[in-house]
Motif scaffolding. Structure first.
Motif, PDB file in Angstrom:
ATOM      1  N   ASP A 213     -17.634 -15.774 -21.917  1.00 32.43           N
ATOM      2  CA  ASP A 213     -17.832 -14.331 -21.722  1.00 32.43           C
ATOM      3  C   ASP A 213     -18.254 -14.022 -20.288  1.00 32.43           C
ATOM      4  N   SER A 214     -19.129 -14.869 -19.726  1.00 33.68           N
ATOM      5  CA  SER A 214     -19.596 -14.640 -18.357  1.00 33.68           C
ATOM      6  C   SER A 214     -18.463 -14.775 -17.358  1.00 33.68           C
ATOM      7  N   LEU A 215     -17.630 -15.787 -17.541  1.00 38.94           N
ATOM      8  CA  LEU A 215     -16.512 -15.994 -16.628  1.00 38.94           C
ATOM      9  C   LEU A 215     -15.480 -14.875 -16.768  1.00 38.94           C
ATOM     10  N   ALA A 216     -15.211 -14.469 -17.999  1.00 42.31           N
ATOM     11  CA  ALA A 216     -14.252 -13.385 -18.221  1.00 42.31           C
ATOM     12  C   ALA A 216     -14.713 -12.103 -17.545  1.00 42.31           C
ATOM     13  N   ALA A 217     -16.001 -11.821 -17.629  1.00 39.38           N
ATOM     14  CA  ALA A 217     -16.537 -10.622 -16.982  1.00 39.38           C
ATOM     15  C   ALA A 217     -16.426 -10.716 -15.463  1.00 39.38           C
ATOM     16  N   ALA A 218     -16.563 -11.935 -14.928  1.00 36.19           N
ATOM     17  CA  ALA A 218     -16.507 -12.120 -13.475  1.00 36.19           C
ATOM     18  C   ALA A 218     -15.119 -11.855 -12.908  1.00 36.19           C
ATOM     19  N   SER A 239      -8.130 -22.922 -10.719  1.00 36.14           N
ATOM     20  CA  SER A 239      -7.632 -24.186 -11.275  1.00 36.14           C
ATOM     21  C   SER A 239      -8.202 -24.425 -12.664  1.00 36.14           C
ATOM     22  N   HIS A 240      -9.489 -24.192 -12.830  1.00 34.78           N
ATOM     23  CA  HIS A 240     -10.114 -24.404 -14.139  1.00 34.78           C
ATOM     24  C   HIS A 240      -9.560 -23.440 -15.188  1.00 34.78           C
ATOM     25  N   ILE A 241      -9.333 -22.213 -14.772  1.00 29.69           N
ATOM     26  CA  ILE A 241      -8.799 -21.235 -15.729  1.00 29.69           C
ATOM     27  C   ILE A 241      -7.355 -21.576 -16.083  1.00 29.69           C
ATOM     28  N   GLY A 242      -6.539 -21.885 -15.088  1.00 30.97           N
ATOM     29  CA  GLY A 242      -5.146 -22.221 -15.361  1.00 30.97           C
ATOM     30  C   GLY A 242      -5.013 -23.440 -16.247  1.00 30.97           C
ATOM     31  N   PRO A 254      -7.138 -11.895 -22.038  1.00 25.74           N
ATOM     32  CA  PRO A 254      -6.404 -11.068 -21.063  1.00 25.74           C
ATOM     33  C   PRO A 254      -6.994 -11.155 -19.654  1.00 25.74           C
ATOM     34  N   GLU A 255      -8.326 -11.239 -19.560  1.00 24.86           N
ATOM     35  CA  GLU A 255      -8.953 -11.313 -18.238  1.00 24.86           C
ATOM     36  C   GLU A 255      -8.517 -12.566 -17.491  1.00 24.86           C
ATOM     37  N   PHE A 256      -8.447 -13.686 -18.216  1.00 25.00           N
ATOM     38  CA  PHE A 256      -8.046 -14.938 -17.594  1.00 25.00           C
ATOM     39  C   PHE A 256      -6.564 -14.915 -17.219  1.00 25.00           C
ATOM     40  N   GLU A 257      -5.731 -14.401 -18.099  1.00 24.84           N
ATOM     41  CA  GLU A 257      -4.289 -14.372 -17.834  1.00 24.84           C
ATOM     42  C   GLU A 257      -3.973 -13.487 -16.633  1.00 24.84           C
TER      43      GLU A 257
END
Length: 282
Positions: A213-218, A239-242, A254-257
Motif C-alpha cells: 500500500d505504501s509503495l502504491a501510494a508513492a 525494476s522491483h515493480i516490473g 493499477p498504480e504499479f502498471e
C-alpha cells in the motif's frame, strides 16, 4: 593510500625535479608498484595534466602546469577509472545493467556463473558473499544494487540521475525503501512465509500489505518517484515493480502498471532486456 590522495602527492613530487625522474624512483617514493604509477600517470593525462615522458630518462612536469590542476577533482578522477561490472543475466544485476546503460559511460561486463565462478577466490575478494551484482571502479568496490545505483549517480553527475542534494528526500526514501522493506517483504511472500503479528513487529519490513500500500501510494499518479525527472531511484524501484508483477511477488495494481508503463520502454532498459533474452535463448 587511495589513488585520489596519491595523485596530488605525485604532482608535488614531480614539481620538485627539474630533470626527468624515473618511474621506478617515483613508484618507490610513493610506496606503490610501478604498474600503479603508470595508471596514475594515465589518469592525470586523461584529466588534462601534461606530463612529459623523456625516453630512457623518466618523467617531467612542465613549469606551466598549474598545481593543483582544476581538473584534478575526485569526480574527474573517478570518471577516468576503469569500470568493471560483475553480473549474471538472470540476477539482480539487471538493475545495475540498466543503470549503466542510462549513464552511457564505458564499462566492462564480466558475466559470472552461479556456483563455481561466483565462489572463486578471485570473485570472493570482490564480494565475500559470492553474489552479484558488484562493480569495481578504479580502486573502489561497491556491492548491493541500491548502493551501486546511488554511487554511480554521484560518480557520473553529468548524467543527471540524482536530484540536487537539497531535493533528495524522496530519492533516498524510496530508493532504500525498495532495498529494505520491499525486498524483504516480497522475498518472504515468495517463500510462502507469513509472519504473525508479533513477528511483523520485529521485522523491518513489517506487514506485506502495508508495504504494498505504501509503495502504491508513492507511485500513484506519478511518472517518476523522486520528482519531475527520471533518476536512479526509478531504475531501482521500477525494476522491483516490473519484476515483482512478472513473477507475482507484487500484485498487478493499477498504480504499479501505470508507473511501470512509463519506464519499461526506455531504450537503456530495452537494451538490457535483449541481454537477458539472449541468455535465455542459450
Amino acid at each position: 593510500m587511495s589513488q585520489t590522495n596519491r595523485l596530488p602527492r605525485l604532482l608535488k613530487m614531480l614539481r620538485h625535479y627539474d630533470d626527468p625522474v624515473s618511474g621506478a624512483d617515483l613508484a618507490e617514493a610513493l610506496g606503490i608498484p610501478l604498474s600503479a604509477l603508470y595508471k596514475d600517470i594515465a589518469v592525470l593525462r586523461a584529466v588534462g595534466v601534461e606530463i612529459i615522458s623523456e625516453p630512457g630518462q623518466g618523467y617531467v612536469l612542465p613549469p606551466s602546469v598549474q598545481l593543483p590542476p582544476p581538473a584534478l577533482s575526485e569526480p574527474a578522477v573517478a570518471q577516468s577509472a576503469e569500470l568493471i561490472f560483475y553480473t549474471h543475466p538472470l540476477s539482480r544485476g539487471g538493475i545495475v545493467h540498466w543503470m549503466l546503460e542510462e549513464l552511457g559511460v564505458p564499462y566492462r561486463l564480466v558475466a559470472l556463473e552461479y556456483g563455481a565462478t561466483m565462489h572463486s577466490p578471485d570473485y570472493l575478494a570482490i564480494n565475500p558473499m559470492g553474489k552479484v551484482p558488484a562493480i569495481r571502479h578504479g580502486e573502489r568496490v561497491i556491492t548491493e544494487a541500491a548502493a551501486i545505483c546511488a554511487y554511480l549517480a554521484d560518480a557520473f553527475p553529468e548524467a543527471g540521475l540524482a536530484p540536487p542534494l537539497s531535493e533528495r528526500g524522496n530519492y533516498y526514501r524510496w530508493l532504500f525503501f525498495a532495498a529494505g522493506p520491499l525486498e524483504a517483504a516480497a522475498s518472504l511472500y515468495s517463500l510462502g512465509v507469513q509472519p504473525n503479528a508479533e513477528q511483523r513487529m520485529r521485522l523491518g519490513s513489517g506487514d506485506y500489505t502495508a508495504v504494498i500500500d505504501s509503495l502504491a501510494a508513492a507511485v500513484d499518479g506519478r511518472r517518476y518517484i523522486a520528482g519531475d525527472a527520471f533518476s536512479a531511484a526509478d531504475v531501482y524501484v521500477g525494476s522491483h515493480i516490473g519484476w515483482g508483477m512478472q513473477f507475482e511477488t507484487l500484485p498487478r495494481r493499477p498504480e504499479f502498471e501505470q508507473y511501470w508503463a512509463g519506464l519499461q520502454d526506455r531504450p537503456a532498459r530495452q537494451h538490457c532486456e535483449m541481454f537477458v533474452q539472449q541468455a535465455l535463448a542459450r
